[in-house]
Design a protein around this motif. Sequence first.
Motif, PDB file in Angstrom:
ATOM      1  N   UNK A   1      33.594  36.140  43.724  1.00 41.09           N
ATOM      2  CA  UNK A   1      33.789  35.929  45.164  1.00 41.09           C
ATOM      3  C   UNK A   1      33.448  37.189  45.962  1.00 41.09           C
ATOM      4  N   UNK A   2      33.822  38.352  45.447  1.00 46.40           N
ATOM      5  CA  UNK A   2      33.482  39.600  46.126  1.00 46.40           C
ATOM      6  C   UNK A   2      31.973  39.794  46.149  1.00 46.40           C
ATOM      7  N   UNK A   3      31.313  39.459  45.055  1.00 46.09           N
ATOM      8  CA  UNK A   3      29.864  39.579  44.968  1.00 46.09           C
ATOM      9  C   UNK A   3      29.177  38.622  45.943  1.00 46.09           C
ATOM     10  N   UNK A   4      29.683  37.400  46.036  1.00 48.42           N
ATOM     11  CA  UNK A   4      29.102  36.419  46.961  1.00 48.42           C
ATOM     12  C   UNK A   4      29.204  36.910  48.398  1.00 48.42           C
ATOM     13  N   UNK A   5      30.332  37.467  48.751  1.00 52.90           N
ATOM     14  CA  UNK A   5      30.508  38.008  50.099  1.00 52.90           C
ATOM     15  C   UNK A   5      29.555  39.169  50.354  1.00 52.90           C
ATOM     16  N   UNK A   6      29.427  40.045  49.390  1.00 57.23           N
ATOM     17  CA  UNK A   6      28.523  41.189  49.521  1.00 57.23           C
ATOM     18  C   UNK A   6      27.069  40.738  49.648  1.00 57.23           C
ATOM     19  N   UNK A   7      26.680  39.745  48.878  1.00 54.82           N
ATOM     20  CA  UNK A   7      25.310  39.228  48.950  1.00 54.82           C
ATOM     21  C   UNK A   7      25.028  38.669  50.338  1.00 54.82           C
ATOM     22  N   UNK A   8      25.970  37.929  50.889  1.00 55.09           N
ATOM     23  CA  UNK A   8      25.773  37.357  52.231  1.00 55.09           C
ATOM     24  C   UNK A   8      25.628  38.451  53.286  1.00 55.09           C
ATOM     25  N   UNK A   9      26.423  39.495  53.177  1.00 54.64           N
ATOM     26  CA  UNK A   9      26.329  40.563  54.177  1.00 54.64           C
ATOM     27  C   UNK A   9      25.042  41.374  53.990  1.00 54.64           C
ATOM     28  N   UNK A  10      24.644  41.598  52.741  1.00 57.25           N
ATOM     29  CA  UNK A  10      23.403  42.343  52.512  1.00 57.25           C
ATOM     30  C   UNK A  10      22.172  41.541  52.946  1.00 57.25           C
ATOM     31  N   UNK A  11      22.252  40.232  52.839  1.00 53.11           N
ATOM     32  CA  UNK A  11      21.125  39.396  53.250  1.00 53.11           C
ATOM     33  C   UNK A  11      20.864  39.571  54.749  1.00 53.11           C
ATOM     34  N   UNK A  12      21.912  39.545  55.541  1.00 51.22           N
ATOM     35  CA  UNK A  12      21.717  39.726  56.985  1.00 51.22           C
ATOM     36  C   UNK A  12      21.299  41.159  57.299  1.00 51.22           C
ATOM     37  N   UNK A  13      21.835  42.117  56.558  1.00 48.09           N
ATOM     38  CA  UNK A  13      21.443  43.522  56.756  1.00 48.09           C
ATOM     39  C   UNK A  13      19.965  43.729  56.414  1.00 48.09           C
TER      40      UNK A  13
END
Length: 139
Positions: A27-39
Amino acid sequence: MEITLTTPALLFPAISLLLLAYTNRFLALASLIRSLKSRYASTQSTLVYGQMENLRKRLILIRNMQAFGISSIFGCVFCMFLLFAGYNTLGKYTFGLSLILMMFSLALALREIQISVNALELELNDLEEATSEETTRQV
């Protein structure tokens, strides 16, 4: 070695907690992936792209960690069924296989942690470079 119905049951709390930890990492990885995608969409940074590649590897490892952990608990339950049915020798082998599956899961967890540390080192290197550039401009 004598094995009873309670022997494989001893692993249930450990496996359950381990799977919970794996799910939290996912779940932490999924959240990080979503934020990095927009970044990445806004900056096109090679650092962010490198992080995303790193996260892809970690995601695959976490999936496999969970698969081996679930297989281990399935093996423990199947072992208990075999012992209940009176197939003690087959139950022992099934329990041994469950332990091996758990070891694979733990080995993958160790590898995932190593990759996670590498990702953090990328971030720290980027921070150090930015800090040294800022110091150079101020001088």
